[in-house]
Design an enzyme around this catalytic site. Sequence first.
Site, PDB file in Angstrom:
ATOM      1  N   ARG A   1      16.197  20.319 107.580  1.00 12.92           N
ATOM      2  CA  ARG A   1      17.278  19.153 108.020  1.00 12.92           C
ATOM      3  C   ARG A   1      16.701  18.453 107.048  1.00 12.92           C
ATOM      4  O   ARG A   1      16.860  18.483 105.947  1.00 12.92           O
ATOM      5  CB  ARG A   1      16.134  18.070 109.327  1.00 12.92           C
ATOM      6  CG  ARG A   1      14.879  17.760 108.664  1.00 12.92           C
ATOM      7  CD  ARG A   1      14.352  17.566 110.570  1.00 12.92           C
ATOM      8  NE  ARG A   1      12.797  17.378 110.652  1.00 12.92           N
ATOM      9  CZ  ARG A   1      11.689  16.939 110.433  1.00 12.92           C
ATOM     10  NH1 ARG A   1      12.038  15.223 111.515  1.00 12.92           N
ATOM     11  NH2 ARG A   1      10.106  16.766 110.410  1.00 12.92           N
TER      12      ARG A   1
ATOM     13  N   ASP B   1       9.649  24.788 112.061  1.00  8.69           N
ATOM     14  CA  ASP B   1      10.010  24.166 113.728  1.00  8.69           C
ATOM     15  C   ASP B   1      11.645  25.395 113.975  1.00  8.69           C
ATOM     16  O   ASP B   1      12.219  25.350 113.473  1.00  8.69           O
ATOM     17  CB  ASP B   1      10.792  22.563 113.929  1.00  8.69           C
ATOM     18  CG  ASP B   1      10.871  22.800 115.588  1.00  8.69           C
ATOM     19  OD1 ASP B   1      10.705  22.142 115.942  1.00  8.69           O
ATOM     20  OD2 ASP B   1      12.261  23.427 115.706  1.00  8.69           O
TER      21      ASP B   1
ATOM     22  N   ASP C   1       5.787  28.480 105.726  1.00 14.13           N
ATOM     23  CA  ASP C   1       5.516  26.984 106.258  1.00 14.13           C
ATOM     24  C   ASP C   1       4.311  26.948 104.472  1.00 14.13           C
ATOM     25  O   ASP C   1       3.304  27.988 104.406  1.00 14.13           O
ATOM     26  CB  ASP C   1       3.243  27.110 106.702  1.00 14.13           C
ATOM     27  CG  ASP C   1       2.571  25.591 106.506  1.00 14.13           C
ATOM     28  OD1 ASP C   1       3.032  24.752 105.982  1.00 14.13           O
ATOM     29  OD2 ASP C   1       1.640  25.492 107.604  1.00 14.13           O
TER      30      ASP C   1
ATOM     31  N   TYR D   1       0.658   9.488  99.009  1.00 15.50           N
ATOM     32  CA  TYR D   1       2.460   9.501  99.257  1.00 15.50           C
ATOM     33  C   TYR D   1       2.931   9.573  97.556  1.00 15.50           C
ATOM     34  O   TYR D   1       3.398  10.916  97.029  1.00 15.50           O
ATOM     35  CB  TYR D   1       3.921   9.501 100.017  1.00 15.50           C
ATOM     36  CG  TYR D   1       4.908   9.302 100.011  1.00 15.50           C
ATOM     37  CD1 TYR D   1       5.310  11.448  99.823  1.00 15.50           C
ATOM     38  CD2 TYR D   1       5.965   9.045  99.285  1.00 15.50           C
ATOM     39  CE1 TYR D   1       6.987  10.990 100.218  1.00 15.50           C
ATOM     40  CE2 TYR D   1       7.144   9.488  98.454  1.00 15.50           C
ATOM     41  CZ  TYR D   1       7.421  10.569 100.055  1.00 15.50           C
ATOM     42  OH  TYR D   1       8.726  10.814  99.309  1.00 15.50           O
TER      43      TYR D   1
ATOM     44  N   LYS E   1       4.164  12.096  94.510  1.00 21.07           N
ATOM     45  CA  LYS E   1       4.739  13.012  94.015  1.00 21.07           C
ATOM     46  C   LYS E   1       4.734  12.376  92.269  1.00 21.07           C
ATOM     47  O   LYS E   1       4.824  13.573  91.378  1.00 21.07           O
ATOM     48  CB  LYS E   1       5.729  11.399  94.344  1.00 21.07           C
ATOM     49  CG  LYS E   1       6.358  11.913  95.970  1.00 21.07           C
ATOM     50  CD  LYS E   1       6.651  13.418  96.059  1.00 21.07           C
ATOM     51  CE  LYS E   1       7.180  12.948  97.400  1.00 21.07           C
ATOM     52  NZ  LYS E   1       8.072  15.303  97.750  1.00 21.07           N
TER      53      LYS E   1
END
Length: 256
Positions: free
Chosen positions: A6, A29, A53, A156, A160
């Site tokens: 997605r 998923d 994963d 986060y 990054k």
Amino acid sequence: MTGGTRGLGLAVGRMLAERGWRTTVLGLDPGRLEKVRAMAEAEGLDLRAVRADVTSEESVREVFAELTTDQPLHLCVNNAGRNLSRLLLRKPRDEGAAELLTHPLDDWEKTLRLCLTGVFLVGREAAASMVRHQVAGAIVNVSSGLAAGAYGQSAYTAAKAGVEALTRTWSYELGPYGIRVAAVAPGVMDGEALREKSTAFPRHAHYMDGLKRFVPLGRWGAEEEIADAVCFAAENPYVTGSVIRVDGGGPPGWVP
Ligand SMILES: NC(=O)c1ccc[n+]([C@@H]2O[C@H](COP(=O)([O-])OP(=O)(O)OC[C@H]3O[C@@H](n4cnc5c(N)ncnc54)[C@H](OP(=O)(O)O)[C@@H]3O)[C@@H](O)[C@H]2O)c1
């Protein structure tokens, strides 16, 4: 291509397949993987969707053994990642409470595991496969405009920034094998992730609307605009070690 079921990952997977790359997207998923397979079949795209994963060394090794033992890998896009908003510390809403609330270690570790360790595990297998098959391939890592630091984003932003450091380090180490390593750092994208968060947290939607004022182009990026930069980094034979920022000019980092 990790995280390809997605959002940006799906846009990149689709664009690569449209440009003639035999593409495999990885995701977790099962329902989303099935949707990607159906889309690829309906649109006649050479696009496979496989479960893996990226946070598990075993799962990453298994999927690389399955996909690359007999056929060479030319490109790896490390895209799987998820933003997490957590303050380092905050005062409890209850004025009488004495204890400060602090950033849970578990949240830190989960975010680092997905956004940084996942890139390390997948990048390591991809590089090994390219060297074994003597392929002068490319690795493209997806970073973020927030890599320089941002309010409420300890884990986060650290992850990054680590991704950008890995990009430069690997470009030095893998250049002698002819392997290029680059990163693309998107600004905020007008995609599913933003829409989901804004619906769940109206205050977030309000905050993000205000932030748009600091973007010189005055709008968020489209996933296809970022995907185009990933394809450029993948295909241009003289790009390595760079972080390509695709963010409409800002903002430089989130502020309170
Ligand atoms: N959205 C933005 O505005 C923005 C801005 C800057 C940078 N980025 C970066 O761009 C990248 C994509 O962001 P996005 O918003 O498109 O993300 P997203 O819509 O949340 O999609 C994340 C993807 O990663 C996959 N994934 C999650 N955990 C995984 C795991 N453990 N193993 C394998 N796959 C896993 C998901 O697969 P399943 O759904 O199948 O689990 C999904 O395909 C991320 O690295 C993000 O940090 C995003």
